[in-house]
Enzyme design. Structure first.
Site, PDB file in Angstrom:
ATOM      1  N   CYS A  77     -24.243  -1.217 -60.753  1.00 35.51           N
ATOM      2  CA  CYS A  77     -22.984  -1.806 -61.249  1.00 35.51           C
ATOM      3  C   CYS A  77     -23.164  -2.414 -62.639  1.00 35.51           C
ATOM      4  O   CYS A  77     -23.690  -3.515 -62.789  1.00 35.51           O
ATOM      5  CB  CYS A  77     -22.509  -2.855 -60.251  1.00 35.51           C
ATOM      6  SG  CYS A  77     -21.019  -3.710 -60.768  1.00 35.51           S
ATOM      7  N   ASP A 131     -39.636   3.135 -54.698  1.00 34.86           N
ATOM      8  CA  ASP A 131     -40.683   3.118 -55.729  1.00 34.86           C
ATOM      9  C   ASP A 131     -41.829   2.143 -55.448  1.00 34.86           C
ATOM     10  O   ASP A 131     -42.885   2.243 -56.067  1.00 34.86           O
ATOM     11  CB  ASP A 131     -40.071   2.760 -57.094  1.00 34.86           C
ATOM     12  CG  ASP A 131     -38.968   3.714 -57.504  1.00 34.86           C
ATOM     13  OD1 ASP A 131     -39.021   4.881 -57.088  1.00 34.86           O
ATOM     14  OD2 ASP A 131     -38.055   3.294 -58.239  1.00 34.86           O
ATOM     15  N   ALA A 190     -54.433  16.309 -53.500  1.00 32.95           N
ATOM     16  CA  ALA A 190     -54.138  16.899 -54.818  1.00 32.95           C
ATOM     17  C   ALA A 190     -55.377  16.827 -55.710  1.00 32.95           C
ATOM     18  O   ALA A 190     -56.077  15.816 -55.721  1.00 32.95           O
ATOM     19  CB  ALA A 190     -52.986  16.140 -55.460  1.00 32.95           C
TER      20      ALA A 190
HETATM   21  O1  F6P Z   1     -35.445   3.634 -57.976  1.00 31.29           O
HETATM   22  C1  F6P Z   1     -35.361   4.724 -57.135  1.00 31.29           C
HETATM   23  C2  F6P Z   1     -35.256   6.004 -57.901  1.00 31.29           C
HETATM   24  O2  F6P Z   1     -35.147   7.067 -56.992  1.00 31.29           O
HETATM   25  C3  F6P Z   1     -36.376   6.251 -58.915  1.00 31.29           C
HETATM   26  O3  F6P Z   1     -37.545   6.743 -58.306  1.00 31.29           O
HETATM   27  C4  F6P Z   1     -35.709   7.215 -59.849  1.00 31.29           C
HETATM   28  O4  F6P Z   1     -36.296   7.106 -61.138  1.00 31.29           O
HETATM   29  C5  F6P Z   1     -34.284   6.761 -59.867  1.00 31.29           C
HETATM   30  O5  F6P Z   1     -34.083   5.996 -58.686  1.00 31.29           O
HETATM   31  C6  F6P Z   1     -33.260   7.874 -59.872  1.00 31.29           C
HETATM   32  O6  F6P Z   1     -32.000   7.299 -59.984  1.00 31.29           O
HETATM   33  P1  F6P Z   1     -30.624   8.044 -59.739  1.00 31.29           P
HETATM   34  O7  F6P Z   1     -30.368   8.092 -58.262  1.00 31.29           O
HETATM   35  O8  F6P Z   1     -29.626   7.191 -60.431  1.00 31.29           O
HETATM   36  O9  F6P Z   1     -30.748   9.432 -60.281  1.00 31.29           O
END
Ligand code: F6P
Length: 324
Positions: A77, A131, A190
């Site tokens: 927001c 995250d 990995a």
């Molecule tokens: O903070 C969570 C997250 O999924 C991050 O990992 C990513 O950078 C971002 O949100 C993506 O945001 P949006 O949903 O606005 O594309």
């Protein structure tokens, strides 16, 4: 005896995370048990600004603990960054008799809570983001589910990568933090993990590691790259050009944000939701609930926002040592 807190609001804000529903459920059920009424604010702070609000009771949250997403919807927001938006949000709280507001999300959400608390609205923040990048908390709601979703996808990618002796470059989310990438890199074996915390060197971090595994007989490679370090397709092209190994790029994207929460996310969210109501009920305001080791703790919101955590360097070394 008069209770100080008679009505609270709960909202989820920013990127949703699996387990937010478990948090909402715990908040609503704990509040009900304390005779506190609950308003669900929909679409984050914009619900406060636009009056998008529902009444909630113990039965409104039946069956949601196992569901991904957030039943209250979410939003980022921008209006909350303006004086006018902030004032509208605070006025709504006053008008509706909201004595305390529980705000689940990331740093941006806590900054909103901090601003509202300065306008006299008692707030409690709860870390909810895949995250795991909240400085004051060892853990954030959604991180475990996101990692599990990512490893399920990467395990499948390995089947096809191995069958063709290829290299798969997989981009995972994480915003500016490498927690998802590092954990997923270890969990999927990995050969290289690129993190935003470590400056990237193509020769050292990719070519040298591929060579080291090739001499041991390895013919396929999984490389995890945290979003923002380098584009997955660009890296796959570079690898193919430099090594001749057929390379493909996969961006896992928002799939990491969905799905039924794991037990870890359900339990942590439940404990944090309970703790948030407990704080309000005791008259303790403007705190951020956090996980420290295996304990649920809380910090003053200003302190919480000034705290930083760093990625575990030992884990990075271990990831390198065991994936050759
Ligand atoms: O903070 C969570 C997250 O999924 C991050 O990992 C990513 O950078 C971002 O949100 C993506 O945001 P949006 O949903 O606005 O594309």
């Amino acid at each position: 005896m008069d209770k100080q807190i008679r009505r609270i609001g709960v909202l989820t804000s920013g990127g949703e995370a699996p387990g937010m529903n478990a948090l909402i459920r715990a908040v609503v059920r704990t509040a009900s048990a304390h005779d506190i009424s609950v308003l669900g604010i929909r679409r984050g702070y914009s619900g406060l600004i636009n009056g998008d609000i529902i009444e909630m009771a113990a039965r409104s949250v039946d069956g949601i603990i196992r569901k991904g997403g957030t039943m209250l919807y979410t939003a980022r927001c921008k209006e909350m960054l303006t004086d006018e938006g902030l004032q509208k949000a605070a006025d709504t709280c006053r008008y509706l008799g909201i004595d305390g507001l529980i705000c689940c999300g990331g740093d941006g959400t806590f900054r909103g809570a901090q601003a509202l608390s300065r306008k006299g609205v008692p707030c409690i923040g709860v870390p909810g983001t895949i995250d795991n990048d909240i400085g004051c908390s060892d853990y954030t709601i959604g991180f475990d589910t996101a990692c599990n979703t990512a490893i399920e996808c990467i395990d499948k990618l390995r089947d096809t990568t191995q069958s063709h002796d290829r290299c798969s470059v997989v981009e995972v989310m994480g915003h500016h933090a490498g927690y998802i990438a590092l954990n997923v890199g270890i969990a999927t074996g990995a050969v290289a993990v690129l993190l935003p915390e470590i400056p990237f060197d193509f020769e050292r971090d990719i070519l040298e590691r591929m060579r080291q595994t090739q001499v041991t007989g390895k013919k396929h490679f999984i490389i995890i790259v945290s979003e923002g370090v380098v584009g997955a397709q660009e890296l796959a092209n570079q690898i193919q050009a430099a090594t001749g190994v057929d390379s493909r790029a996969t961006v896992l994207g928002h799939i990491q944000r969905g799905g039924s929460p794991t037990v870890r996310d359900r339990v942590n969210a439940s404990l944090m939701g309970y703790h948030a109501i407990d704080l309000l009920d005791k008259g303790i305001y403007n705190r951020v609930v956090a996980v420290s080791g295996d304990k649920i703790v809380d910090y003053d919101v200003n302190v919480a926002l000034s705290m930083h955590k760093t990625i575990d360097r030992d884990m990075i070394d271990i990831a390198k040592a065991i994936s050759i």
